[in-house]
Design an enzyme around this catalytic site. Structure first.
Site, PDB file in Angstrom:
ATOM      1  N   SER A 138       0.851  -1.188   0.000  1.00 14.64           N
ATOM      2  CA  SER A 138       0.000   0.000   0.000  1.00 14.64           C
ATOM      3  C   SER A 138       0.882   1.231   0.000  1.00 14.64           C
ATOM      4  O   SER A 138       2.037   1.180   0.445  1.00 14.64           O
ATOM      5  CB  SER A 138      -0.899   0.011   1.248  1.00 14.64           C
ATOM      6  OG  SER A 138      -1.506   1.275   1.437  1.00 14.64           O
ATOM      7  N   TYR A 151      -2.455  -0.335  10.284  1.00 14.57           N
ATOM      8  CA  TYR A 151      -2.473  -0.728   8.870  1.00 14.57           C
ATOM      9  C   TYR A 151      -1.149  -0.385   8.201  1.00 14.57           C
ATOM     10  O   TYR A 151      -0.574  -1.209   7.475  1.00 14.57           O
ATOM     11  CB  TYR A 151      -3.630  -0.025   8.165  1.00 14.57           C
ATOM     12  CG  TYR A 151      -3.765  -0.381   6.711  1.00 14.57           C
ATOM     13  CD1 TYR A 151      -4.285  -1.616   6.324  1.00 14.57           C
ATOM     14  CD2 TYR A 151      -3.374   0.515   5.713  1.00 14.57           C
ATOM     15  CE1 TYR A 151      -4.407  -1.948   4.983  1.00 14.57           C
ATOM     16  CE2 TYR A 151      -3.501   0.189   4.367  1.00 14.57           C
ATOM     17  CZ  TYR A 151      -4.020  -1.040   4.007  1.00 14.57           C
ATOM     18  OH  TYR A 151      -4.137  -1.374   2.678  1.00 14.57           O
TER      19      TYR A 151
END
Length: 254
Positions: A138, A151
């Site tokens: 990501s 995250y």
């Protein structure tokens, strides 16, 4: 170009969103698709769509956080040409509102899940004298994003694992790369907005879309197209790389 005929794909989280788009595209290119999913109904739905379009696919119920479960599934494959570690979960919060349980949950799926599948596939690829691994990282792995503490931690680990694994298995002819998307319009995004912003969904959708300099979110199919290239023979000289697909988020947000 980009033919996957006679290739066997194993993908985690292929029942929806990016994973589903990858599964459908890879099947169209000739791959035999094997979907590992916690949500077996979603996996079966994707498999049925692939079969209806003339492709080959199977669904396997699997919790990637459970190494024994992962081992049992991989034991059923005679070969794995391509592994895509796509399964992942999100968490919204900074350090102070991230609990120990939150950290454990994110770690078990996003980090340990990736490790478990790498651990299971490596002997298979070594025996075949080669293979391709693609991990889903990501933009949160490389830039600071508000309220994404856990995250971001997990995706940073995925990026680091990608580089380490690519280095360690060069001589085994195993390529390993990762993709780092910005926001992608998936059912997860719709669910997130409905849960957290039920009274101004359209406004928040527009705000999230505008955070990419290109002015919109990515489509799952666009992520799948990059995945196809990286897993194809045409990308045979590419390993140990992270590929942002972010609408300019990393470099142009100034």
């Amino acid at each position: 170009m980009f033919s996957l005929i006679n290739k066997t794909l194993v993908i985690t989280g292929g029942g929806s969103g990016i994973g589903q788009a990858i599964s459908l595209l890879f099947a169209k290119q000739g791959a035999e698709v094997n979907i590992l999913e916690l949500n077996q109904a979603a996996a079966e739905s994707t498999v049925n769509q692939i079969i209806a379009e003339g492709g080959k696919a199977k669904a396997f119920a699997c919790n990637v956080a459970d190494q024994q479960s992962v081992k049992e599934v991989f034991a059923q494959f005679s070969k794995v040409d391509i592994l895509i570690n796509n399964a992942g979960i999100a968490h919204v919060g900074n350090l102070e509102n991230t609990t120990e349980a939150d950290i454990d949950r994110i770690y078990n799926v996003n980090i340990k899940g990736t490790y478990n599948c790498l651990y299971a596939v490596t002997p298979i690829m070594k025996a075949a004298k080669g293979g391709v691994v693609l991990n889903m990282a990501s933009i949160a792995a490389t830039v600071g994003i508000s309220d994404r503490f856990a995250y971001s931690m997990s995706k940073g680990a995925v990026l680091s694992m990608t580089l380490s694994y690519a280095k360690d298995y060069l001589k085994e002819n195993i390529r390993c790369n990762c993709i780092s998307p910005a926001r992608v319009h998936t059912p997860f995004v719709d669910g997130f907005l409905a849960k957290n912003y039920p009274n101004n969904i359209e406004e928040m959708f527009a705000k999230l879309s505008a955070s990419q300099p290109i002015g919109r979110m990515a489509k799952p199919e666009e992520i799948a197209s990059l995945a196809l290239y990286l897993c194809s023979d045409e990308a045979g000289f590419v390993t140990g790389c992270d590929y942002p697909i972010d609408g300019g988020f990393i470099r142009l947000n100034n």
